[in-house]
Write an enzyme that holds these catalytic residues in place. Structure first.
Site, PDB file in Angstrom:
ATOM      1  CG  ASP A 127      -3.390   3.818  -3.110  1.00 35.36           C
ATOM      2  OD1 ASP A 127      -4.309   3.022  -3.355  1.00 35.36           O
ATOM      3  OD2 ASP A 127      -3.413   4.587  -2.133  1.00 35.36           O
ATOM      4  CD  GLU A 128      -5.727  -1.276  -1.640  1.00 39.64           C
ATOM      5  OE1 GLU A 128      -5.335  -1.959  -0.673  1.00 39.64           O
ATOM      6  OE2 GLU A 128      -6.856  -0.755  -1.692  1.00 39.64           O
ATOM      7  CG  ASP A 141      -1.988   1.036   1.194  1.00 43.65           C
ATOM      8  OD1 ASP A 141      -2.081   1.741   0.176  1.00 43.65           O
ATOM      9  OD2 ASP A 141      -2.742   1.156   2.171  1.00 43.65           O
TER      10      ASP A 141
END
Length: 685
Positions: free
Chosen positions: A214-215, A124
């Site tokens: 974003d992960e 993350d």
């Protein structure tokens, strides 16, 4: 007991949560907790006085439509919880030995499925949007800063110390932190930086799974074996590489499955990692004291329901196991037992390979009641859905219309068109009667959101034409696949419990963001002492809709820059399975070179004229056609069922697929019947 009468208890990780409402407490105790929002468990909140934050949000939003809607939802949930508790009291007076035994048998069955052989990593990016903006403006690294105007999308860790977090109205955040700097969103910039990170991830697991911009999830089992690295060493190396090459820091969770890895990635934020060892005792101990809200898939509503019956941590689930299916349903029971045991999926695959359950689009807009405007909005929504269906290569057998009134009430209606639909004209034509009906049923019909969604999908991704001129789908006969799909009691396609609860939690967060966007606009107009500016409102809504769409985009995984043993291996559909190494290296292909589909077996072949002809000769040499025509047995049951499902009824008229009257069983009637038998026979092999 706090000053306002609310009862708080401290959970693991430093987060305050409000206990279930007890007789004599203020009716707004739970509402204040609810107003803290879906991002309460975000990292960086440990030292925040959540009591103070809830009071500020409560006071700032009181009297708004948003507040009234949240108040109504809180009262409705309280009434629902009262019914749950009444039902539990009834169950406590009866013998639940059978339910207890069934729960224990299910636990034993789940234990047999425990896989401790894999290493799954959840990564993350730390405060991603804010971190990207700080690269262009380094001076912002040392001051409270957030991205997003009406609603905060990301906050840096300086801002989080004041209680600011994603999913919070901008004007509320300014009350918590008057010096907060808010920047507008720049999706192109974030996508570009995310791609840099993704290119590095592909070197560790080419089949990594994007969970959002974003992960991501990775399975590094084989990478560690090939490189001779411990999982923690490999992840440290990965994090350092991302930091050096992209100047973005990431946090990681390492575990035996995706569920625990995601929880673990939040433990040592920012720029840290946490590992839960692949050991049953360690996993059970980790889950035992974990607050239920920390599990992906448990939102604010479900958390309160569980809290009411005494389930505050995952360890509490076991003592209530006999009641769970009776109180919350079978799927919730299965999901919760998996949480208690710390079980989750070990299968990691590119997001675009996941089986799509639906394709949909929705947008918020200023309050709209004019019939002409509503139909124009419906036409526009149909056009947007057509684009998404074209991009994902699907049609839908079921069309769902979703609307949200100006009072925040949500209604959905669905219809089954006589054919699978994908064009804007068809989508509009079949959704318009649903809109007309809702207009007649609901007085003061004013909308602020409209959406269309297609379910029961049919693939339109064609790979070629078979020997008899029939089109083949990329899924090697979508009809066969749909026939194999399980159907639940309500007639809906079955969804794994974990997947369903995670999707519900995502939708809860998205709905919250949409509603807070409106609240922020109302407050801005109030502060300025004027009516809401339509142009300003449109800009806010446009950003909100774009943010929603951007968050759901799925990009194909990048190809590793330098092929190595990890990237060249051929992974099977399940993690942990791979084809045996043969030393064979496929010749490089041109980027625009596509495989040719064999007209006999329908399998993709190398785009080489000689090789393709040799393969066809091989297929024909097996006397495939002769054997199929000579075979008078019925088609495979699954395929017959699928065909029957598509052609069985149209406009109320049954379209039979049995033999024509007068034909004898087993008689081959012309080439056409033989050809059809061959086509479906091939798909069943």
């Amino acid at each position: 007991m706090t000053a306002d009468g609310s009862r708080l208890h401290q959970e693991v990780g430093g987060f305050n949560t409000i206990e279930a409402v007890q007789p004599g407490t203020s009716e707004h105790d739970t509402l204040k907790y609810h107003l803290l929002g879906p991002s309460l468990t975000k990292a960086g909140q440990d030292s925040v006085d959540q009591q103070k934050v809830s009071e500020i949000i409560y006071s700032a939003s009181k009297g708004s439509k948003y507040f009234n809607n949240e108040e109504y939802k809180d009262k409705t949930l309280t009434q629902k919880i009262e019914k749950i508790l009444a039902r539990k009291r009834q169950l406590e007076r009866v013998d639940l030995a059978l339910d207890l035994r069934r729960a224990d048998e299910y636990i034993a069955e789940l234990e047999l499925s425990r896989d401790l052989s894999q290493t799954v990593v959840h990564i993350d990016c730390d405060a991603f949007y804010a971190a990207v903006e700080e690269l262009d403006r380094p001076e912002l690294k040392h001051v409270p800063m957030a991205v997003g105007k009406g609603v905060l999308t990301t906050c840096n860790y300086h801002a989080r110390k004041f209680g600011c977090r994603s999913g919070m109205a901008g004007f509320v955040a300014m009350k918590l932190c008057p010096n907060l700097i808010c920047l507008p969103l720049n999706f192109e910039k974030y996508t570009s930086k995310a791609q840099e990170v993704r290119e590095i991830l592909a070197e560790y697991d080419p089949r990594f799974e994007s969970a959002s911009i974003d992960e991501a999830y990775l399975n590094i089992t084989q990478y560690c074996e090939e490189k001779g690295l411990d999982p923690e060493e490999a992840v440290t190396q990965l994090r350092n590489e991302v930091s050096e090459k992209t100047h973005i820091t990431i946090s990681a969770g390492i575990a035996a499955n995706a569920k625990i890895a995601k929880i673990a990635s939040n433990r040592n934020k920012p720029n840290g990692q946490f590992r839960v060892a692949n050991d049953r005792a360690t996993i059970l101990a980790f889950m035992r004291d974990l607050p239920t809200r920390k599990v992906n898939g448990v939102g604010r509503v479900f958390e309160r329901e569980l809290d009411a019956i005494g389930v505050k941590t995952c360890g509490d689930i076991y003592s209530q196991r006999a009641y769970l299916s009776k109180l919350f349903g079978e799927k919730a029971f299965q999901f919760l037992m998996q949480c208690y045991l710390g079980l989750g999926r070990t299968k990691v695959q590119p997001a675009e390979e996941h089986e799509r359950k639906s394709v949909g689009t929705e947008s918020t807009f200023r309050e709209m009641s004019d019939k002409t405007e509503l139909r124009e909005q419906l036409r526009w929504t149909a056009g947007e859905l057509e684009k998404d269906l074209t991009r994902t290569k699907f049609k839908g057998r079921t069309l769902v219309l979703k609307i949200k009134l100006h009072t925040y009430e949500v209604f959905t209606r669905q219809v089954i068109p006589p054919k699978a639909v994908s064009t804007a004209d068809d989508l509009y034509k079949y959704s318009l009667p649903m809109l007309d009906k809702l207009e007649k049923e609901i007085p003061s019909f004013k909308l602020r959101l409209m959406g269309l969604r297609c379910t029961h999908l049919v693939s339109t991704n064609k790979t070629g034409i078979n020997f008899f001129g029939m089109h083949l789908t990329s899924s090697a006969d979508e009809e066969l696949h749909s026939a194999k799909s399980k159907v639940d009691e309500d007639g809906e396609w079955e969804v794994w419990p974990e997947e369903e609860f995670e999707e519900a939690a995502r939708q809860e967060r998205q709905d919250e963001m949409n509603e807070l966007e409106r609240l922020s606009q109302e407050q801005q107009a109030l502060d300025d002492g004027r009516a809401l500016d339509p142009l300003s409102q449109e800009e806010h809504l446009k950003e909100s809709n774009r943010r929603h769409k951007h968050g759901r985009e799925i990009l194909p995984n990048p190809t590793p820059k330098e092929p190595n043993n990890t990237s060249s291996r051929e992974l099977g559909p399940s993690v942990g399975f791979q084809k045996p190494a043969t030393g064979y290296v496929a010749p490089p292909k041109a980027e625009d070179e596509k495989p040719w589909t064999c007209p006999i077996c329908a399998r993709p072949q190398s785009a080489s004229e000689k090789g393709f002809n040799d393969h066809i000769d091989f297929c024909l040499s097996r006397q495939t056609i002769k054997e199929a025509v000579r075979d008078h047995s019925a088609s495979p049951p699954a395929v017959e069922k699928a065909v029957e499902g598509e052609f069985g009824k149209e406009n109320g008229v049954v379209r039979g697929r049995g033999r024509p009257k007068g034909k004898r069983k087993g008689e081959v009637v012309g080439a056409e019947r033989g050809n059809k038998r061959l086509f479906f026979g091939m798909q069943g092999r």
